[in-house]
Design a protein around this motif. Structure first.
Motif, PDB file in Angstrom:
ATOM      1  N   GLY A 171      11.130   3.462  -1.521  1.00 22.46           N
ATOM      2  CA  GLY A 171      11.462   2.205  -2.188  1.00 22.46           C
ATOM      3  C   GLY A 171      12.921   2.117  -2.592  1.00 22.46           C
ATOM      4  N   SER A 230       7.623   5.415  -3.698  1.00 22.86           N
ATOM      5  CA  SER A 230       6.675   5.285  -2.592  1.00 22.86           C
ATOM      6  C   SER A 230       7.453   5.136  -1.285  1.00 22.86           C
ATOM      7  CB  SER A 230       5.785   4.062  -2.785  1.00 22.86           C
ATOM      8  OG  SER A 230       4.940   4.226  -3.904  1.00 22.86           O
ATOM      9  N   VAL A 269       3.498  -3.272  -9.240  1.00 21.19           N
ATOM     10  CA  VAL A 269       2.619  -2.402  -8.470  1.00 21.19           C
ATOM     11  C   VAL A 269       1.158  -2.624  -8.843  1.00 21.19           C
ATOM     12  CG1 VAL A 269       2.633  -0.408 -10.032  1.00 21.19           C
ATOM     13  CG2 VAL A 269       2.453  -0.048  -7.556  1.00 21.19           C
ATOM     14  N   ALA A 308       7.194   3.627   2.813  1.00 19.05           N
ATOM     15  CA  ALA A 308       6.458   2.682   3.645  1.00 19.05           C
ATOM     16  C   ALA A 308       7.314   2.247   4.824  1.00 19.05           C
ATOM     17  CB  ALA A 308       6.044   1.458   2.822  1.00 19.05           C
ATOM     18  N   GLN A 311       8.296  -3.198   0.791  1.00 16.44           N
ATOM     19  CA  GLN A 311       8.816  -4.305   1.596  1.00 16.44           C
ATOM     20  C   GLN A 311       9.344  -5.417   0.712  1.00 16.44           C
ATOM     21  OE1 GLN A 311       8.902  -4.797   5.295  1.00 16.44           O
ATOM     22  NE2 GLN A 311      10.387  -6.187   4.381  1.00 16.44           N
ATOM     23  N   GLN A 312       8.596  -5.732  -0.331  1.00 16.88           N
ATOM     24  CA  GLN A 312       9.034  -6.809  -1.217  1.00 16.88           C
ATOM     25  C   GLN A 312      10.298  -6.425  -1.985  1.00 16.88           C
ATOM     26  OE1 GLN A 312       6.734  -8.562  -4.783  1.00 16.88           O
ATOM     27  NE2 GLN A 312       6.055  -9.804  -3.048  1.00 16.88           N
ATOM     28  N   ASP A 361      -5.601  -4.223  -3.077  1.00 16.60           N
ATOM     29  CA  ASP A 361      -6.315  -3.194  -2.330  1.00 16.60           C
ATOM     30  C   ASP A 361      -7.798  -3.181  -2.716  1.00 16.60           C
ATOM     31  OD1 ASP A 361      -4.174  -2.321  -0.875  1.00 16.60           O
ATOM     32  OD2 ASP A 361      -3.734  -0.589  -2.134  1.00 16.60           O
ATOM     33  N   CYS A 376       6.147  -5.809  -5.827  1.00 19.94           N
ATOM     34  CA  CYS A 376       4.842  -5.128  -5.830  1.00 19.94           C
ATOM     35  C   CYS A 376       4.683  -4.184  -4.648  1.00 19.94           C
ATOM     36  CB  CYS A 376       3.701  -6.131  -5.881  1.00 19.94           C
ATOM     37  SG  CYS A 376       3.467  -7.115  -4.388  1.00 19.94           S
ATOM     38  N   THR A 377       5.608  -4.216  -3.692  1.00 20.42           N
ATOM     39  CA  THR A 377       5.578  -3.300  -2.547  1.00 20.42           C
ATOM     40  C   THR A 377       7.009  -2.904  -2.202  1.00 20.42           C
ATOM     41  OG1 THR A 377       5.763  -5.053  -0.881  1.00 20.42           O
ATOM     42  CG2 THR A 377       3.528  -4.451  -1.597  1.00 20.42           C
ATOM     43  N   ALA A 412      -0.377  -4.726  -6.285  1.00 23.84           N
ATOM     44  CA  ALA A 412      -0.720  -4.015  -5.056  1.00 23.84           C
ATOM     45  C   ALA A 412      -2.064  -3.312  -5.199  1.00 23.84           C
ATOM     46  CB  ALA A 412       0.373  -2.999  -4.712  1.00 23.84           C
ATOM     47  N   TYR A 413      -2.297  -2.708  -6.369  1.00 29.33           N
ATOM     48  CA  TYR A 413      -3.576  -2.037  -6.613  1.00 29.33           C
ATOM     49  C   TYR A 413      -4.719  -3.045  -6.602  1.00 29.33           C
ATOM     50  CZ  TYR A 413      -0.692   1.901  -8.272  1.00 29.33           C
ATOM     51  OH  TYR A 413       0.212   2.918  -8.376  1.00 29.33           O
ATOM     52  N   ILE A 444       6.921   2.100  -7.140  1.00 32.25           N
ATOM     53  CA  ILE A 444       7.635   1.384  -6.076  1.00 32.25           C
ATOM     54  C   ILE A 444       8.866   2.181  -5.658  1.00 32.25           C
ATOM     55  CG2 ILE A 444       8.864  -0.721  -5.456  1.00 32.25           C
ATOM     56  CD1 ILE A 444       5.864  -1.126  -5.732  1.00 32.25           C
TER      57      ILE A 444
END
Length: 318
Positions: A7, A167, A239, A169, A136-137, A246, A133-134, A242-243, A164
């Motif tokens: 991140g 992490s 985040v 990704a 990518q974001q 999911d 929240c991710t 995001a949880y 974030i």
């Protein structure tokens, strides 16, 4: 093009891709890798430096921003306290080149003295706050933050939290780097010298800009979303969103979902639509009940009977 990034690396990469002119900061987990990575991938087109403290970093960046450069300041949540003095003035003086203040919050805390919520500091200092929240974001929000900063002549806080920042990704990144025009300083004492008369006039403009103009714009932002139309709903950000997504994807549910990526100023018009469809809402967020208070206020302002659950009624843990 896709790259596998942490991140913090994604944020440093986005700053470079967005036409960065200067990045300055003070190291502190979980923010440190942003400047480290930006310095690592620097091709010589921008200046990168560690400063003696966060206040110095913000003032160096402010000087470059006055000359039209896109700048980034990096620190952690407690480091923002050190930079509070120039930050409070910047909201009134404004900026010329886009300025993003990367403040990494540390819920837990894992490596900090306190669990400070920068969303609350953003409201206090009258500076917009974006909350990814991710990974990518986090990358995408950097570009939006610079556009927002230059459109409204204000610094913008980007507030990722530990999960974030650290992490990893696959991130879709830009194929090319934005090239900014040359920079120069324009003498402008009527705007850059913050006397009481200027502060008084600017305060009224700031309130209009935040609570009306920018709030309306945020209600249309792709970083905020309202999904489904049910009598029960969940509101979330960062985040936590995001949880929540999911979990909801893995089970059958009939819940409305409000995701807020721009907690300040709050996207009021979008929130009114969400609350108007719900009898009951559960708010999930890290640290302060920022979303919860905003939704409760909107219910009162618009005479909505929606029941709000969260930290304030002890439905969720503090």
């Amino acid at each position: 093009m896709t790259e596998f990034l942490m991140g913090n690396q994604a944020i440093g990469r986005a700053a470079r891709d967005a036409g960065l002119g200067l990045i300055a900061g003070y190291p502190g987990t979980p923010s440190t890798e942003v400047l480290e990575y930006a310095a690592k991938i620097n091709d010589g087109s921008y200046h990168a430096q560690w400063s003696v403290n966060e206040k110095a970093a913000l003032e160096v960046a402010a000087g470059a921003s006055y000359c039209g450069m896109r700048t980034m300041v990096t620190c952690k949540q407690v480091g923002l306290n050190v930079a509070a003095d120039p930050l409070m003035s910047l909201a009134y003086v404004g900026v010329r080149g886009g300025m993003v203040i990367l403040v990494a919050d540390d819920p837990g805390p894992i490596s900090s003295q306190t669990e400070q919520d920068t969303r609350t500091f953003g409201m206090f200092s009258k500076v917009p706050v974006l909350d990814p929240c991710t990974v990518q974001q986090a990358y995408d929000m950097v570009f939006y933050a610079y556009e927002l900063s230059e459109k409204y002549h204000t610094p913008v806080i980007l507030r990722p939290t530990t999960r974030i920042c650290h992490s990893c990704a696959d991130v879709t990144v830009k194929d090319s780097i934005i090239k900014k025009d040359g920079v120069s300083f324009e003498k402008d004492p009527e705007h850059l010298v913050i006397f009481p008369k200027l502060s008084y006039g600017n305060h009224k403009l700031i309130e209009q800009k935040l609570n009306v103009t920018m709030s309306d714009e945020f209600s249309e932002s792709p970083f905020n979303s309202f999904e489904k139309d049910s009598r029960r709903g969940i509101a979330c950000s960062g985040v936590s969103a995001a949880y929540v997504k999911d979990i909801l994807q893995s089970c059958e549910n009939d819940l409305s979902l409000l995701t807020v990526g721009t907690p300040f100023p709050f996207p009021e018009k979008l929130a009114v639509k969400f609350l108007g469809s719900c009898d009951e809402v559960l708010v999930l967020e890290e640290l302060d009940p920022v979303l919860e208070r905003a939704l409760t206020f909107i219910c009162g302002k618009h005479h909505l009977n929606t029941v709000i659950h969260g930290k304030l009624d002890a439905t969720t843990a503090n």
